[in-house]
Enzyme design. Structure first.
Site, short mmCIF file in Angstrom:
data_model
loop_
_atom_site.label_atom_id
_atom_site.label_comp_id
_atom_site.label_asym_id
_atom_site.label_seq_id
_atom_site.Cartn_x
_atom_site.Cartn_y
_atom_site.Cartn_z
N SER A 429 -35.14 2.14 -19.54
CA SER A 429 -35.33 2.59 -18.01
C SER A 429 -35.07 1.72 -17.09
O SER A 429 -34.87 2.05 -15.73
CB SER A 429 -36.78 3.33 -17.83
OG SER A 429 -37.84 2.62 -17.94
N HIS A 450 -31.28 7.84 -21.87
CA HIS A 450 -32.61 7.66 -21.34
C HIS A 450 -33.42 9.05 -21.01
O HIS A 450 -33.08 9.73 -20.31
CB HIS A 450 -32.30 7.22 -19.73
CG HIS A 450 -33.60 6.91 -19.04
ND1 HIS A 450 -33.62 7.09 -17.73
CD2 HIS A 450 -34.84 6.46 -19.37
CE1 HIS A 450 -34.95 6.92 -17.33
NE2 HIS A 450 -35.65 6.59 -18.26
N GLU A 462 -30.48 11.10 -19.41
CA GLU A 462 -29.46 10.44 -18.93
C GLU A 462 -28.77 9.66 -20.00
O GLU A 462 -29.10 8.94 -20.72
CB GLU A 462 -29.74 9.43 -18.01
CG GLU A 462 -30.37 9.97 -16.63
CD GLU A 462 -30.68 8.78 -15.66
OE1 GLU A 462 -30.61 9.27 -14.44
OE2 GLU A 462 -31.59 7.95 -16.19
N ASN A 500 -33.93 7.11 -11.65
CA ASN A 500 -35.05 6.39 -11.27
C ASN A 500 -34.75 5.70 -9.91
O ASN A 500 -35.42 5.18 -9.10
CB ASN A 500 -35.46 5.25 -12.45
CG ASN A 500 -36.29 5.79 -13.35
OD1 ASN A 500 -36.94 6.81 -13.33
ND2 ASN A 500 -36.38 5.14 -14.56
#
Length: 689
Positions: A429, A450, A462, A500
């Site tokens: 991540s 992800h 992701e 993120n």
């Protein structure tokens, strides 16, 4: 379900009276019992569309003209009874047109309900929304084991609109009925039987016997209780409604989510008169359909469908090997096994592997899997301390701690272990794929997958590309994500990837606000007032302050623009082991009994909200400018499904456009003058049409 499909497929050789032609229904008569098979054309899932109701209307007229002993309605689809109304058909409707369409639908179900012989809905799989309303219009409901009934309309900013509000509250305990509609939660087979939604619960092999029992008058209905009768009075409804409003306000404030309160008003004011409630249901639904909240939530429905469409195709990943038995590795392994994949899970230590199996069992229970389904899922998930699965797996998912050297060592050990054609994916991540790719056995067959924690609840994954990744690999990974009932968002390698990168400013600004002396509960309540599912201080504790610190440091070293500074006290907390909820103490002291706020502030500071939210919108614009994601729709969908970002606002880009591109830029410039260049608007704002 394959066995069920074979058993429920209509027998084309049975005697069938001449019935109107229909593309979505099949009509037959067996033993003087008419069978109406719902089989929507060109799709694997039934939906209740205008065409379905129009054809049903003609078929009901046919049955009335040539009365059978009973009429059975069931689905010919293995996927279930019906997934709900056809949202495409009403999403653009407004005002009188919406009311006209609803009245036409009501007339059809009223006609079905008034037939002078028993009508029987046989439900396998899901009966949701309009599908549930169709079943409620029948006199009897026979649930096949595994059936599920529910009204998810509240998630679209609506309430049931085809008679569900008055038929369900008349059928079962009205308070239970209202709770189902207000929460959108489903009633699974046994609960549906207990509530009185289902008159019988049987295995597939006993369906015919149940049909004949209902047709012959041998099936009993759920009887009304004293409580049911009492709730027919206005005074009792008013008392219950007051409590419902209070509970709804805690979960979804009226200003953001009007539908629950419209439903409560509808029941309180008209619950004692079916005809009144029917008319008001139509008007209320049409009014809600025109609201900004409903339009944004309907858009979210389409965003979900768009993300899922990005994962079409076959992945051929029958065997998945997960390296790392920590929280993420265990969740990934469990979810893949539940979704039918053969899974091996590897860790250097034995205890995490045992804990992974225990976690899988708990997920099975939470997801209402049967005993057999749970057994099969756990049988597919095999602890593999020696890593033997590496050589047999079609897909290897690395989910070890975020340490570059550790990942590189694992990749080196996989070079001669993985079978030809196998794909390696990392669940990192915070580490750029460009920093990992050189260590991968085959760069073309290496990419990011992800997942978000907890995998069993968070829908987004992701699919992260890099310069050397093969398009076939990326396509297979996206198809794999869809195949395990998750939503793939295809993004490029960038600090924080997409979600993120957008979420980081929300957390980092909260740390600076704390550093300025702002109250943590005040910060969280401001975010909740905006509509975020969790305040940033609470979220930081949930994610882990150590992870937040890693992401912040990674961003600071990788981005070309200013990033919020990390306070020294945050580093000290991490060094002291106060890493958040998992440690019992972080920004909140959980061991000491301190609980984060769950309700929004009454009069939150707009300045505080802007400092938390607008940097996320700015990061979204940056990601679009840098081609991290293909378009605004994918971005909004990914952020909503990856973080729970205020769905009624439609996502960060929809919010920015609704508020106004120029206003957002002006506000960011004003914040930059007061608080620093981290608020300076990205150059991408100028390119937005």
């Amino acid at each position: 379900m394959t066995d069920v499909v074979d058993e429920i497929t209509p027998d084309e050789t049975t005697r069938a009276p001449k019935a109107p032609d229909a593309k979505n229904w099949r009509y037959e008569v067996v033993d003087d019992i008419a069978r109406l098979w719902l089989d929507c054309e060109g799709t694997g899932t039934n939906v209740i569309s205008e065409a379905v109701l129009r054809e049903l209307d003609a078929l009901v007229d046919h049955a009335r003209a040539d009365p059978p002993k009973a009429l059975v309605i069931r689905s010919a689809k293995p996927s279930g009874f019906a997934a709900g109304a056809d949202i495409d058909s009403f999403a653009e409707l407004r005002g009188e047109k919406a009311q006209t369409m609803l009245r036409q639908g009501h007339a059809v179900l009223d006609k079905l309900e008034e037939l002078p012989f028993p009508t029987i809905a046989v439900v396998h799989g899901n009966a949701l929304g309009g599908g549930f309303e169709l079943a409620l219009a029948c006199e009897f409901r026979i649930a096949v084991e595994g059936a599920k009934f529910g009204f998810p309309e509240i998630q679209l900013g609506l309430h049931p609109g085809l008679g569900g509000t008055f038929r369900l509250t008349q059928l079962i305990d009205p308070v239970e009925a209202m709770q189902m509609m207000l929460t959108g939660k489903s009633a699974y087979d046994r609960k549906a039987k207990k509530l009185g939604i289902a008159d019988a619960l049987v295995p597939e092999r006993h369906v015919e016997a149940a049909i004949h029992a209902a047709a012959n008058g041998e099936m009993k209905h759920h009887g009304s209780s004293f409580k049911d009768s009492a709730m027919r009075t206005r005074a009792a409804r008013a008392f219950a409604a007051t409590r419902m409003r209070s509970e709804s306000e805690k979960q979804a404030p009226r200003q953001h989510y009007p539908a629950p309160f419209a439903l409560i008003d509808l029941w309180e004011d008209h619950g004692g008169d079916v005809k009144e409630m029917q008319e008001e249901e139509i008007r209320s639904f049409a009014t809600l359909l025109d609201s900004v909240t409903a339009q944004n939530l309907i858009r979210v429905f389409f965003l979900r469908r768009q993300l899922k469409a990005a994962g079409k195709g076959e992945d051929e990943f029958a065997h998945v090997h997960v390296i790392g038995g920590g929280t993420m590795g265990a969740e990934i392994a469990a979810w893949c096994a539940i979704q039918g994949r053969m899974v091996t899970i590897e860790d250097v230590n034995l205890p995490p592997l045992g804990q992974a199996v225990q976690r899988a069992a708990k997920i099975c229970e939470k997801k209402h899997l049967s005993g057999i389904e749970t057994r099969d899922a756990l049988d597919r998930m095999m602890p593999d301390p020696r890593g033997l699965g590496r050589a047999r797996a079609d897909l290897v998912i690395e989910a070890v701690p975020e340490k570059l050297k550790l990942k590189e060592e694992i990749y080196a050990s996989l070079t001669d272990a993985m079978k030809p054609g196998a794909v390696l994916a990392t669940n990192t991540s915070s580490i750029r794929l460009s920093d990992l790719v050189d260590a991968a056995p085959d760069p073309a067959r290496f990419a990011g997958l992800h997942f978000f924690n907890p995998v069993s609840s968070m829908q987004l994954v992701e699919v992260v590309s890099h310069d050397a990744a093969g398009q076939e690999t990326l396509g297979r990974l996206a198809a794999f994500v869809t195949g395990i009932d998750r939503l793939p968002a295809r993004v490029t390698d960038y600090p924080g990837f997409l979600v993120n990168r957008i979420l980081a400013p929300y957390l980092m600004e909260a740390m600076l606000l704390l550093d300025e002396g702002r109250d943590k509960a005040e910060i969280d309540r401001a975010a909740l007032a905006f509509g975020m599912p969790m305040g940033p201080v609470t979220l930081a504790d949930q994610v882990g302050l150590d992870i937040c610190l890693e992401v912040a440091e990674s961003m600071r070293g990788s981005l070309e623009r200013p990033v919020a500074e990390t306070p020294d006290w945050l580093r000290q907390k991490v060094e002291d082991g106060e890493t958040g909820k998992k440690a019992g103490k972080g920004l909140y002291d959980y061991k000491g009994g301190e609980e984060p706020p769950k309700t929004p502030g009454d009069d939150p500071s707009q300045d505080l909200i802007d400092r938390l939210i607008l940097p996320m919108c700015d990061a979204a614009v940056e990601c679009l400018r840098r081609d991290v994601v293909a378009d605004e729709d994918t971005l909004d969908g990914a952020v909503i499904f990856g973080t729970g970002w205020a769905p009624f606002r439609g996502g960060p880009m929809r919010y920015a456009r609704t508020r106004g591109i120029n206003e957002c830029q002006d506000r960011l410039r004003a914040l930059a003058e007061r608080h620093g260049d981290r608020f300076a608007p990205d150059a991408g704002w100028d390119t937005l049409g």
